[in-house]
Motif scaffolding. Structure first.
Motif, PDB file in Angstrom:
ATOM      1  N   GLY A 283      -8.557  -6.999  -1.825  1.00 20.87           N
ATOM      2  CA  GLY A 283      -7.914  -6.380  -3.021  1.00 20.87           C
ATOM      3  C   GLY A 283      -8.521  -5.080  -3.553  1.00 20.87           C
ATOM      4  O   GLY A 283      -7.970  -4.236  -4.221  1.00 20.87           O
ATOM      5  N   GLN A 284      -9.830  -5.033  -3.119  1.00 17.29           N
ATOM      6  CA  GLN A 284     -10.519  -3.806  -3.766  1.00 17.29           C
ATOM      7  C   GLN A 284     -10.174  -2.489  -3.005  1.00 17.29           C
ATOM      8  O   GLN A 284     -10.436  -1.391  -3.637  1.00 17.29           O
ATOM      9  CB  GLN A 284     -12.025  -3.971  -3.498  1.00 17.29           C
ATOM     10  CG  GLN A 284     -12.461  -5.074  -4.565  1.00 17.29           C
ATOM     11  CD  GLN A 284     -14.110  -5.260  -4.341  1.00 17.29           C
ATOM     12  OE1 GLN A 284     -14.460  -6.231  -3.889  1.00 17.29           O
ATOM     13  NE2 GLN A 284     -14.958  -4.414  -4.638  1.00 17.29           N
ATOM     14  N   TRP A 285      -9.574  -2.671  -1.906  1.00 18.40           N
ATOM     15  CA  TRP A 285      -8.823  -1.529  -1.405  1.00 18.40           C
ATOM     16  C   TRP A 285      -7.476  -0.729  -1.988  1.00 18.40           C
ATOM     17  O   TRP A 285      -7.175   0.256  -1.859  1.00 18.40           O
ATOM     18  CB  TRP A 285      -8.584  -1.745   0.327  1.00 18.40           C
ATOM     19  CG  TRP A 285      -9.491  -1.758   0.999  1.00 18.40           C
ATOM     20  CD1 TRP A 285      -9.788  -0.536   1.918  1.00 18.40           C
ATOM     21  CD2 TRP A 285     -10.782  -2.437   1.429  1.00 18.40           C
ATOM     22  NE1 TRP A 285     -10.900  -0.733   2.859  1.00 18.40           N
ATOM     23  CE2 TRP A 285     -11.580  -1.808   2.304  1.00 18.40           C
ATOM     24  CE3 TRP A 285     -11.312  -3.634   0.538  1.00 18.40           C
ATOM     25  CZ2 TRP A 285     -12.939  -2.461   2.780  1.00 18.40           C
ATOM     26  CZ3 TRP A 285     -12.422  -4.060   1.359  1.00 18.40           C
ATOM     27  CH2 TRP A 285     -13.067  -3.594   2.227  1.00 18.40           C
ATOM     28  N   LYS A 286      -7.468  -1.586  -3.117  1.00 25.58           N
ATOM     29  CA  LYS A 286      -6.036  -1.211  -3.699  1.00 25.58           C
ATOM     30  C   LYS A 286      -6.540  -0.840  -5.140  1.00 25.58           C
ATOM     31  O   LYS A 286      -5.464  -0.716  -5.946  1.00 25.58           O
ATOM     32  CB  LYS A 286      -4.965  -2.191  -3.842  1.00 25.58           C
ATOM     33  CG  LYS A 286      -4.389  -2.693  -2.362  1.00 25.58           C
ATOM     34  CD  LYS A 286      -3.322  -3.780  -2.508  1.00 25.58           C
ATOM     35  CE  LYS A 286      -3.083  -4.283  -1.347  1.00 25.58           C
ATOM     36  NZ  LYS A 286      -2.219  -5.379  -1.063  1.00 25.58           N
ATOM     37  N   GLY A 287      -7.888  -0.767  -5.422  1.00 24.30           N
ATOM     38  CA  GLY A 287      -8.283  -0.611  -6.774  1.00 24.30           C
ATOM     39  C   GLY A 287      -8.624   0.906  -7.149  1.00 24.30           C
ATOM     40  O   GLY A 287      -8.141   1.886  -6.300  1.00 24.30           O
ATOM     41  N   SER A 288      -9.269   1.048  -8.225  1.00 28.30           N
ATOM     42  CA  SER A 288      -9.557   2.605  -8.385  1.00 28.30           C
ATOM     43  C   SER A 288     -10.446   3.224  -7.519  1.00 28.30           C
ATOM     44  O   SER A 288     -10.516   4.468  -7.538  1.00 28.30           O
ATOM     45  CB  SER A 288     -10.266   2.437 -10.023  1.00 28.30           C
ATOM     46  OG  SER A 288     -11.490   1.827  -9.870  1.00 28.30           O
ATOM     47  N   MET A 289     -11.300   2.614  -6.701  1.00 31.97           N
ATOM     48  CA  MET A 289     -12.154   3.157  -5.769  1.00 31.97           C
ATOM     49  C   MET A 289     -11.725   3.303  -4.398  1.00 31.97           C
ATOM     50  O   MET A 289     -12.339   3.180  -3.410  1.00 31.97           O
ATOM     51  CB  MET A 289     -13.489   2.397  -5.773  1.00 31.97           C
ATOM     52  CG  MET A 289     -14.448   2.577  -7.053  1.00 31.97           C
ATOM     53  SD  MET A 289     -15.815   1.430  -7.269  1.00 31.97           S
ATOM     54  CE  MET A 289     -16.815   1.911  -5.643  1.00 31.97           C
TER      55      MET A 289
END
Length: 363
Positions: A283-289
């Motif tokens: 899911g972090q691939w879809k976050g602000s970074m």
């Protein structure tokens, strides 16, 4: 004195703003407009960004992508032997064909070399007659991705996969299909892979090169969904970013360096620790970074595809395929298989980023 202080304060403020926003616009511009490859990384570096508008790889949903058919072994395919038929007609002429003649004697021959038959690939072009060079480029590129992945794996470990690619020229028809058959809500995408339907749909928006890259990206996702479903975000996105740039050259293929990502990552503040990248939630691939996750995933994938490290990538893919229903422990794998472990891997990727990249990865 006050004037001097104001000038110092003003210059400091400008410096901080440039430091924070000097990386704005770069990757978002790449994904929204695909900067011409004629630009060097040095020419683009001044405008790199946080990328608030970066387009994500357009899979239907994570739930349809992770764990697909992990226990389905019904369509495992062994090596397919090449075969042909030969016969001599009444005039004495010798014929060779993949089918025997309707009448008369013939010989059935088996080729000494074997070839894998794990994937089939078909294209359907809708909306207009795409020029032959586009069809050939898309289809040859897709087959090159398949061949490259096959070459990393031993025989008899892959499941048979048929990939259907539909390329639209009409935006309304493309989005009508998206709305009717998927749960994708975004109307700004130009391609997606549906795991549930096992279909790749791509919208041609006037840029042949970008359309082909999107197609190859989604073909990679389709293969991953079938064969490598639990590999994690770094592999899912990094390898798709890697293979979308594959080029064919006769019977071989090669993947050139991505100058945009290379320039982005040479700014050290954009580097992510390899240990963090390997353990990050998808899911972090879809976050602000997300810009950093995509760039760092590409770099790790490209590095492991280089000739001297490809055996490790091959071992990794084999491990995933043989353990489809298990969540892969990336830390354990690389600590065990990479000489020097993850600390050395992280250091080697850093060194590689600043090395010469004039020779691409050949497959």
């Amino acid at each position: 004195m006050r004037v001097v202080l104001r000038i110092v304060l003003w210059l400091t403020t400008i410096f901080l703003v440039l430091e924070v926003t000097g990386t704005t616009h770069y990757l978002s511009y790449i994904y929204e407009n695909k900067i011409s490859p004629l630009l060097s990384s040095q020419e683009v570096i001044p405008s790199i960004s946080n990328v608030p508008n970066l387009k994500l790889p357009n899979i239907e949903s994570e739930s349809n992508f992770v764990g697909i058919n992990c226990i389905d072994k019904s369509d495992v395919v062994a090596v397919k032997q090449g075969q042909y038929y030969t016969w001599r007609d009444s005039d004495g002429t010798v014929h060779f064909a993949d089918q025997p003649p309707d009448v008369g004697d013939y010989k059935h021959e088996t080729l000494p070399d074997s070839r894998k038959d794990y994937f089939s690939l078909s294209f359907d072009y809708k909306g207009r007659n795409f020029p032959p060079y586009f069809n050939n480029k898309a289809e040859n590129g897709g087959k090159a991705v398949i061949k490259a992945i096959e070459g990393l794996l031993p025989n008899q470990v892959l499941a048979k996969t048929h990939l259907q690619v539909t390329i639209y020229n009409n935006s309304k028809a493309f989005h009508d299909y998206r709305i009717q058959h998927t749960d994708i809500s975004s109307s700004s995408i130009n391609g997606f892979y549906s795991g549930r339907l096992n279909q790749i749909m791509v919208l041609h928006q006037g840029d042949d090169k970008q359309t082909i890259q999107t197609t190859l990206h989604e073909i990679t996702h389709a293969i991953q969904a079938k064969q490598f479903a639990r590999a994690g975000g770094w592999f899912t996105e990094g390898v798709a970013e890697y293979f979308e740039h594959i080029e064919t050259l006769g019977n071989s293929s090669f993947v050139p360096i991505n100058e945009y990502y290379l320039g982005f990552l040479r700014n050290k503040q954009n580097r992510l620790a390899t240990r963090h990248l390997l353990t990050a939630d998808y899911g972090q691939w879809k976050g602000s970074m997300r810009s950093k996750y995509y760039a760092n995933s590409w770099a790790l994938s490209y590095f492991l595809m280089t000739k001297s490290r490809r055996n490790i990538m091959s071992e990794y893919l084999t491990h995933i395929v043989q353990n489809k229903c298990e969540v892969i422990d990336n830390i354990r794998f690389f600590e065990t298989h990479y000489p020097g472990g993850i600390v050395k891997l992280n250091r080697d990727v850093d060194t590689w980023l600043y090395s010469d990249h004039s020779v691409p990865n050949y497959h």
